[in-house]
Design a protein around this motif. Structure first.
Motif, PDB file in Angstrom:
ATOM      1  N   LEU A  39       4.099   7.536   7.882  1.00 61.77           N
ATOM      2  CA  LEU A  39       5.056   7.329   6.787  1.00 61.77           C
ATOM      3  C   LEU A  39       4.406   7.545   5.424  1.00 61.77           C
ATOM      4  O   LEU A  39       5.083   7.771   4.427  1.00 61.77           O
ATOM      5  N   LEU A  40       3.093   7.424   5.397  1.00 59.69           N
ATOM      6  CA  LEU A  40       2.384   7.577   4.130  1.00 59.69           C
ATOM      7  C   LEU A  40       2.061   9.032   3.830  1.00 59.69           C
ATOM      8  O   LEU A  40       1.767   9.393   2.698  1.00 59.69           O
ATOM      9  N   VAL A  41       2.022   9.838   4.871  1.00 61.98           N
ATOM     10  CA  VAL A  41       1.484  11.192   4.697  1.00 61.98           C
ATOM     11  C   VAL A  41       2.547  12.143   4.144  1.00 61.98           C
ATOM     12  O   VAL A  41       3.670  12.095   4.575  1.00 61.98           O
ATOM     13  N   LEU A  96       0.827  -1.191   0.000  1.00 62.33           N
ATOM     14  CA  LEU A  96       0.000   0.000   0.000  1.00 62.33           C
ATOM     15  C   LEU A  96       0.869   1.252   0.000  1.00 62.33           C
ATOM     16  O   LEU A  96       0.575   2.242  -0.659  1.00 62.33           O
ATOM     17  N   LEU A 132       0.795   4.196  -2.689  1.00 59.41           N
ATOM     18  CA  LEU A 132       0.496   5.578  -2.320  1.00 59.41           C
ATOM     19  C   LEU A 132       1.585   6.504  -2.854  1.00 59.41           C
ATOM     20  O   LEU A 132       1.304   7.582  -3.379  1.00 59.41           O
ATOM     21  N   VAL A 144      -4.901  11.140   3.554  1.00 60.49           N
ATOM     22  CA  VAL A 144      -5.118   9.732   3.184  1.00 60.49           C
ATOM     23  C   VAL A 144      -6.624   9.450   3.200  1.00 60.49           C
ATOM     24  O   VAL A 144      -7.314   9.782   4.155  1.00 60.49           O
ATOM     25  N   HIS A 145      -7.116   8.851   2.129  1.00 59.36           N
ATOM     26  CA  HIS A 145      -8.539   8.534   2.077  1.00 59.36           C
ATOM     27  C   HIS A 145      -8.875   7.470   3.131  1.00 59.36           C
ATOM     28  O   HIS A 145      -8.095   6.537   3.340  1.00 59.36           O
ATOM     29  N   HIS A 154     -10.759   4.916   3.166  1.00 59.46           N
ATOM     30  CA  HIS A 154     -10.708   3.515   2.708  1.00 59.46           C
ATOM     31  C   HIS A 154      -9.275   2.994   2.757  1.00 59.46           C
ATOM     32  O   HIS A 154      -9.039   1.825   3.054  1.00 59.46           O
ATOM     33  N   ASP A 155      -8.342   3.881   2.435  1.00 58.76           N
ATOM     34  CA  ASP A 155      -6.940   3.464   2.455  1.00 58.76           C
ATOM     35  C   ASP A 155      -6.438   3.305   3.889  1.00 58.76           C
ATOM     36  O   ASP A 155      -5.626   2.431   4.175  1.00 58.76           O
ATOM     37  N   SER A 173     -16.101  13.782   2.667  1.00 57.66           N
ATOM     38  CA  SER A 173     -16.948  12.949   1.833  1.00 57.66           C
ATOM     39  C   SER A 173     -16.986  11.526   2.385  1.00 57.66           C
ATOM     40  O   SER A 173     -17.862  10.743   2.057  1.00 57.66           O
ATOM     41  N   GLN A 226      -7.726  -0.040   4.960  1.00 62.31           N
ATOM     42  CA  GLN A 226      -6.962  -1.158   4.421  1.00 62.31           C
ATOM     43  C   GLN A 226      -5.588  -1.278   5.090  1.00 62.31           C
ATOM     44  O   GLN A 226      -5.090  -2.373   5.311  1.00 62.31           O
ATOM     45  N   PHE A 227      -5.034  -0.129   5.430  1.00 61.59           N
ATOM     46  CA  PHE A 227      -3.754  -0.113   6.134  1.00 61.59           C
ATOM     47  C   PHE A 227      -3.890  -0.819   7.490  1.00 61.59           C
ATOM     48  O   PHE A 227      -3.068  -1.657   7.858  1.00 61.59           O
ATOM     49  N   LYS A 260       2.066   4.316  12.130  1.00 59.22           N
ATOM     50  CA  LYS A 260       2.859   3.927  10.948  1.00 59.22           C
ATOM     51  C   LYS A 260       2.357   4.630   9.688  1.00 59.22           C
ATOM     52  O   LYS A 260       3.101   4.763   8.720  1.00 59.22           O
ATOM     53  N   ARG A 273     -11.766  -3.927  -2.451  1.00 60.95           N
ATOM     54  CA  ARG A 273     -11.619  -2.667  -3.179  1.00 60.95           C
ATOM     55  C   ARG A 273     -12.163  -2.762  -4.608  1.00 60.95           C
ATOM     56  O   ARG A 273     -11.895  -1.890  -5.432  1.00 60.95           O
ATOM     57  N   GLU A 289     -12.900  12.852  -5.514  1.00 64.76           N
ATOM     58  CA  GLU A 289     -12.808  12.768  -4.053  1.00 64.76           C
ATOM     59  C   GLU A 289     -12.885  11.284  -3.809  1.00 64.76           C
ATOM     60  O   GLU A 289     -13.971  10.737  -3.590  1.00 64.76           O
ATOM     61  N   ALA A 290     -11.765  10.640  -3.918  1.00 69.72           N
ATOM     62  CA  ALA A 290     -11.806   9.184  -3.924  1.00 69.72           C
ATOM     63  C   ALA A 290     -10.558   8.617  -3.277  1.00 69.72           C
ATOM     64  O   ALA A 290      -9.578   9.316  -3.037  1.00 69.72           O
ATOM     65  N   CYS A 291     -10.608   7.311  -3.034  1.00 65.54           N
ATOM     66  CA  CYS A 291      -9.484   6.656  -2.383  1.00 65.54           C
ATOM     67  C   CYS A 291      -8.368   6.401  -3.385  1.00 65.54           C
ATOM     68  O   CYS A 291      -8.511   6.574  -4.586  1.00 65.54           O
ATOM     69  N   LYS A 327       0.283   9.189  -5.352  1.00 65.97           N
ATOM     70  CA  LYS A 327      -0.088  10.309  -4.498  1.00 65.97           C
ATOM     71  C   LYS A 327      -0.480  11.500  -5.368  1.00 65.97           C
ATOM     72  O   LYS A 327      -1.449  12.196  -5.099  1.00 65.97           O
TER      73      LYS A 327
END
Lengths: 127, 404
Positions: free
Chosen positions: B402-404, A12, A16, B341-342, B344-345, B374, B348-349, B399, A109, A65-67, A20
């Motif tokens: 680290l993604l942000v 993941l 990302l 970060v959305h 949903h992500d 949203s 999943q993380f 953790k 997903r 506006e989505a994942c 991104k």
């Protein structure tokens, strides 16, 4: 197609990083078709812009506006259909997108990944 | 005696599961809860030893099944302080709220007002919107205070202008805030208005008595309180039940039928046409026994401990928390977003660490949008969750930095 992404949970982070700021994100000012769809089960909102010359797809962009998965899928789909004809684009299958994510319709997903294709098919309906 | 979640967990086999290589952390209890052995065994015992039709046949098996069914009904009614004739079995809260809206549609005329709030789950918004549209009435949607509970001044103002029905939720499934339901029912009744309550997130988590809260109708779901799916409860005051039309007609809801006419059964049976969900009722009664044994006060106290611990551990520099932000203002759930970060992500993380949460618009899109989002991520607790699990959650979420 050139994209080989394997989306296991541990990847993941890579996904990302890669998406991104996804390629093809943005607006086409003089687009021929603009279509927005929301998947009400997950809340992903996606707007796609298509520039055509006759039946050939010259450019595709999207805003959302989505994942991450929906954005990544829209970005990849745009690359996939650019330069193709509408007919060829309509032949892209859900499985083609799911395969890029190394997954299938059982994925949690799934809806996120196939939303861009649903927008595209609706946009090209009857063309 | 305070609740010991480690003892409780012994009754929930699913909590021993390993998911993605980690022991399961189940933080999606506002969606549905896990089931203890006692509930599953009660259903099994019913099917192995008593399965029959109920309230109809003259045979030993049927009368034993009927006895179990009626005892279960009394227990479930007693759980919320209701009379056993005031409780109708439904599939879930959604069905209960839809049934109430349809049943009360006779009170809505041209210009009639139904008042609801921006906090509602879709199931307490859409049925009312359809009824007022059909009958030429009007839906007033009141907002929230700064503490993320219903705006009482706006409620009062709306009621003063004339209103037939006030309907709202007790605990928000998005914010975790608790509406002042006693004040709301008093206010509604002062203005000659009915008060309908969506209790899906409160009845499973805190002491609840219809005599104290005094709603004219309230609905909740069995599966959100350790019971099976497909069984819900709709409480309606006796005098209202006596005056409304049954929803479904057919077997089990009539006393006598001729070729010309029929006489309906007494309440509540006239609202329960067809063979009921017997296993669901029996399973839910076992869940009620379980919750009684632990104590609803203890559950509420335990959950607030978990929320406090969660809030202390969340890194506010990367996490946006929705709602009042102070631990004592939340029931056992909380929504948040990780900046950039959305949700949903985020879900999943966390899933990769064996932690199950919910993300999305949580069937309350107007509220989520009013919060400027949203979609959100939500953590919701129950009696079997532990402080250790909250620590695991907070560690996992760190953790994400680290993604942000």
């Amino acid at each position: 197609m050139g994209w080989r992404i394997k989306v296991e949970p541990r990847d993941l982070r890579d996904l990302l990083k890669r998406f991104k700021n996804p390629a093809n994100y943005g607006v086409i000012e003089n687009a021929d078709i603009v279509l927005e769809e929301t998947d009400y089960s997950c809340g992903d909102k996606l707007r796609m812009f298509f520039k055509l010359e006759g039946k050939r797809i010259m450019d595709v962009k999207f805003t959302s506006e989505a994942c991450l998965f929906c954005n990544a899928s829209a970005s990849l789909l745009a690359d996939l259909v650019k330069g193709k004809t509408v007919e060829e684009a309509l032949n892209v299958k859900e499985e083609d997108l799911l395969r890029l994510f190394n997954t299938d319709s059982k994925s949690p997903r799934y809806r996120c990944i196939v939303l861009p294709l649903r927008v595209l098919k609706k946009a090209f309906q009857g063309l | 005696m305070p609740l010991d979640p480690y003892t409780v967990r012994e009754d929930f086999p699913i909590l021993k599961r390993v998911i993605n290589g980690k022991s399961l952390v189940y933080f999606n209890n506002a969606a549905t809860t896990q089931k203890p052995i006692q509930v599953v065994e009660a259903i099994k015992d019913y099917y192995y030893n008593y399965n029959s039709d109920v309230l109809r046949s003259v045979n030993t098996l049927s009368s034993q099944a009927t006895d179990l069914y009626m005892k279960a009904r009394r227990k479930i009614a007693g759980f919320i302080g209701a009379g056993e004739d005031e409780v109708i079995f439904t599939r879930n809260t959604t069905e209960g709220l839809n049934m109430v809206a349809e049943a009360l549609s006779g009170r809505i005329r041209i210009g009639s007002v139904v008042v609801t709030s921006i906090m509602e789950h879709h199931s307490n918004l859409l049925p009312w919107r359809r009824i007022v549209a059909r009958k030429g009435g009007r839906l007033t949607i009141v907002g929230m205070n700064r503490d993320f509970t219903i705006d009482m001044d706006m409620v009062e103002k709306s009621l003063e202008e004339g209103c037939e029905i006030l309907t709202t939720l007790h605990i928000s499934n998005v914010l975790g805030t608790v509406n002042p339901v006693r004040e709301l029912s008093k206010l509604a009744h002062k203005h000659g208005c009915l008060f309908i309550l969506d209790a899906a997130q409160s009845v499973p988590h805190m002491p609840f008595n219809v005599k104290e809260v005094d709603p004219d109708a309230t609905a909740f779901s069995g599966h959100k309180m350790l019971g099976p799916t497909g069984i819900g409860v709709l409480y309606v005051k006796r005098n209202i039940l006596e005056e409304v039309e049954p929803f479904l007609l057919g077997g089990g809801m009539v006393k006598t039928v001729t070729l010309e006419t029929q006489v309906y059964e007494d309440i509540p049976f006239r609202f329960e046409a067809g063979t009921p969900n017997i296993e669901g009722v029996i399973g839910l009664a076992a869940a009620v026994d379980y919750l009684h044994k632990i104590g609803l006060e203890n559950i509420a106290e335990h959950e607030s401990k978990l929320v406090k611990h969660l809030l202390e551990g969340l890194d506010r520099s990367i996490v946006e928390i929705y709602g009042p932000g102070e631990a004592d203002k939340y029931a056992g759930l909380l929504s948040f977003n990780v900046k950039g970060v959305h949700p949903h992500d985020v879900a999943q993380f966390l899933d990769a660490d064996g932690i199950m949460i919910r993300s999305g618009a949580l069937c309350a899109e107007p509220l989520v949008n009013a919060l400027g989002a949203s979609a959100v991520a939500r953590v919701s607790f129950y009696l079997y969750n532990t402080l250790e699990e909250v620590d695991r959650f907070n560690e996992s979420l760190k953790k994400i930095r680290l993604l942000v």
